[in-house]
Design an enzyme around this catalytic site. Structure first.
Site, mmCIF file in Angstrom:
data_model
loop_
_atom_site.group_PDB
_atom_site.id
_atom_site.type_symbol
_atom_site.label_atom_id
_atom_site.label_comp_id
_atom_site.label_asym_id
_atom_site.label_seq_id
_atom_site.Cartn_x
_atom_site.Cartn_y
_atom_site.Cartn_z
ATOM 1 N N CYS A 115 0.835 -1.209 0.000
ATOM 2 C CA CYS A 115 0.000 0.000 0.000
ATOM 3 C C CYS A 115 0.874 1.267 0.000
ATOM 4 O O CYS A 115 1.781 1.396 0.822
ATOM 5 C CB CYS A 115 -0.928 -0.001 1.209
ATOM 6 S SG CYS A 115 -1.997 1.448 1.241
ATOM 7 N N LYS A 159 1.657 -9.709 -0.262
ATOM 8 C CA LYS A 159 1.561 -8.986 -1.547
ATOM 9 C C LYS A 159 2.509 -7.801 -1.479
ATOM 10 O O LYS A 159 2.442 -7.010 -0.531
ATOM 11 C CB LYS A 159 0.120 -8.532 -1.767
ATOM 12 C CG LYS A 159 -0.114 -7.819 -3.090
ATOM 13 C CD LYS A 159 -1.605 -7.827 -3.432
ATOM 14 C CE LYS A 159 -1.946 -7.033 -4.674
ATOM 15 N NZ LYS A 159 -1.981 -5.590 -4.449
ATOM 16 N N GLY A 221 -1.410 -6.219 -11.933
ATOM 17 C CA GLY A 221 -1.008 -5.015 -12.654
ATOM 18 C C GLY A 221 -1.518 -4.971 -14.079
ATOM 19 O O GLY A 221 -1.166 -5.818 -14.900
ATOM 20 N N ALA A 244 -7.778 -6.338 -10.427
ATOM 21 C CA ALA A 244 -8.060 -5.258 -9.476
ATOM 22 C C ALA A 244 -8.953 -4.225 -10.171
ATOM 23 O O ALA A 244 -10.166 -4.419 -10.273
ATOM 24 C CB ALA A 244 -6.759 -4.662 -8.968
ATOM 25 N N ARG A 245 -8.364 -3.163 -10.752
ATOM 26 C CA ARG A 245 -9.212 -2.144 -11.388
ATOM 27 C C ARG A 245 -10.029 -2.727 -12.541
ATOM 28 O O ARG A 245 -11.130 -2.262 -12.813
ATOM 29 C CB ARG A 245 -8.341 -0.968 -11.837
ATOM 30 C CG ARG A 245 -7.882 -0.138 -10.653
ATOM 31 C CD ARG A 245 -6.875 0.905 -11.057
ATOM 32 N NE ARG A 245 -5.620 0.310 -11.501
ATOM 33 C CZ ARG A 245 -4.549 1.009 -11.853
ATOM 34 N NH1 ARG A 245 -4.591 2.324 -11.825
ATOM 35 N NH2 ARG A 245 -3.443 0.399 -12.220
#
Ligand SMILES: Cc1cc2nc3c(=O)[nH]c(=O)nc-3n(C[C@H](O)[C@H](O)[C@H](O)COP(=O)(O)O)c2cc1C
Length: 342
Positions: A115, A159, A221, A244-245
């Site tokens: 993060c 991660k 990614g 993810a996104r």
């Protein structure tokens, strides 16, 4: 080799290798359940502070506990296996947090080592863990011990990013130390902390790590399409990919990617199907946190579900529609705004 295949994370056997990544503010219980419906093989909670778990309500049953941390920690009804991701900087506090996770029955406890948010890194947690690999090793070791003592020995995973910045690319060292300390899987998002979420992720680092580690490497990614996932699996040799996104507003990414990997083709979801799953999301979220807060939280999700859709209700186009969606406050508002999208 078939690119869609089972993955073993330590003692945990998963049927496939398409994972939902942890995404703070998006991958709550309701959303994860939709991704499971669509075929996600494994899912992660968003990052949760070990300190907030320690300050929680261990006296209450999970489903009777309405505290924000308990809502974050809960497994979805259809979630057979899930990982709870914790963040923290201090090994004994992280272990103390992990030890309290038993009542949620996670299949994996994951450590956040990536993060980039200032609030998190200023405490030495998240990607700041990578600045001190020895401490990162101590965190993993303490969490593994806590898992053995309190969680039946479920695997502990981590991660990470590629490093803190371009001058300190140390994913190899961090991953090696994590595995030597007992980590059963390493997920790599190959951007530095300094890059945040901009620029391109460097998949060659995923290939490098996958060729070195004795445990599965999960790649993260720039995964937006089934073709992206196919290419990452093929080019890097990673064991699994995590969306993810690319999964935001598109839980169908799991079913379409699985179809693409196993048959070579897929049918993209239409606008109507995306709106329909958005309403399912709203229903499940309302059941968890109440209708009013769910309607407010769904603003960002409906913006994602309608990305690429033509506007409706006299709005000029997608952007006009989203300008209205960010003011919606009730289920009725969403119905009025979205009823004629197709
Ligand atoms: C808004 C947002 C929140 C995120 N929250 C988390 C998190 O809680 N834990 C984590 O390990 N990674 C988190 N990530 C990183 C993602 O899991 C993923 O590694 C990253 O977005 C790269 O994948 P992508 O380019 O396909 O989106 C977050 C990313 C975004 C954009």
């Amino acid at each position: 080799m078939n690119l869609y295949h089972p993955v073993n994370i330590g003692s945990l056997s998963l049927p496939g290798n398409l994972f939902l990544a942890p995404v703070a503010g998006y991958t709550g219980r309701a959303y994860r359940s939709l991704c499971i419906d669509e075929g996600a093989d494994f899912s992660f909670t968003e990052l949760i502070s070990a300190e907030s778990v320690i300050r929680g309500r261990p006296d209450m049953k999970p489903m009777d506990d309405p505290s924000p941390v308990s809502v974050l920690l809960r497994r979805a009804d259809n979630e057979k296996h899930y990982a709870i991701q914790l963040f923290g900087a201090e090994s004994e506090r992280m272990a103390a947090g992990a030890a309290l996770l038993a009542r949620w029955k996670p299949a994996v406890v994951d450590i956040n080592g990536g993060c980039p948010v200032p609030k998190v890194i200023k405490t030495g947690a998240g990607s700041a863990l990578m600045k001190n690999p020895d401490n990162l090793g101590r965190v993993v070791e303490a969490m593994v011990r806590a898992s053995q003592e309190h969680l039946g020995g479920v695997p502990v995973t981590i991660k990470i990013r590629s490093g803190w910045d371009n001058g300190s690319i140390n994913y190899r060292e961090c991953a090696r130390i994590a595995v030597e300390s007992g980590a059963a899987m390493v997920s790599l998002h190959p951007r530095t902390r300094a890059q945040g979420y901009g620029g391109k992720s460097d998949w060659s680092l995923i290939a490098d790590l996958a060729s070195r580690l004795p445990v599965p490497v999960t790649g993260s990614g720039d995964l937006y399409t089934p073709e992206d996932a196919e290419r990452m699996l093929r080019e890097t040799g990673c064991a699994a990919v995590m969306f993810a996104r690319g999964a935001m507003g598109n839980p169908f990414i799991f079913s379409t990617t699985r179809a693409f990997l196993t048959t070579g083709s897929y049918t993209p979801p239409g606008a109507a199907a995306r709106i329909a799953i958005g309403f399912r999301h709203l229903e499940r979220l309302a059941a968890d946190i109440g209708e009013k807060p769910a309607c407010l939280e769904m603003r960002k999700h409906f913006c994602a579900y309608t990305k690429g859709s033509k506007g409706t209700q006299g709005t000029a186009g997608g952007a006009g529609l989203r300008n209205k969606l960010v003011h919606a406050a009730s289920i009725e508002d969403y119905r009025l705004l979205l009823h004629d999208i197709s």
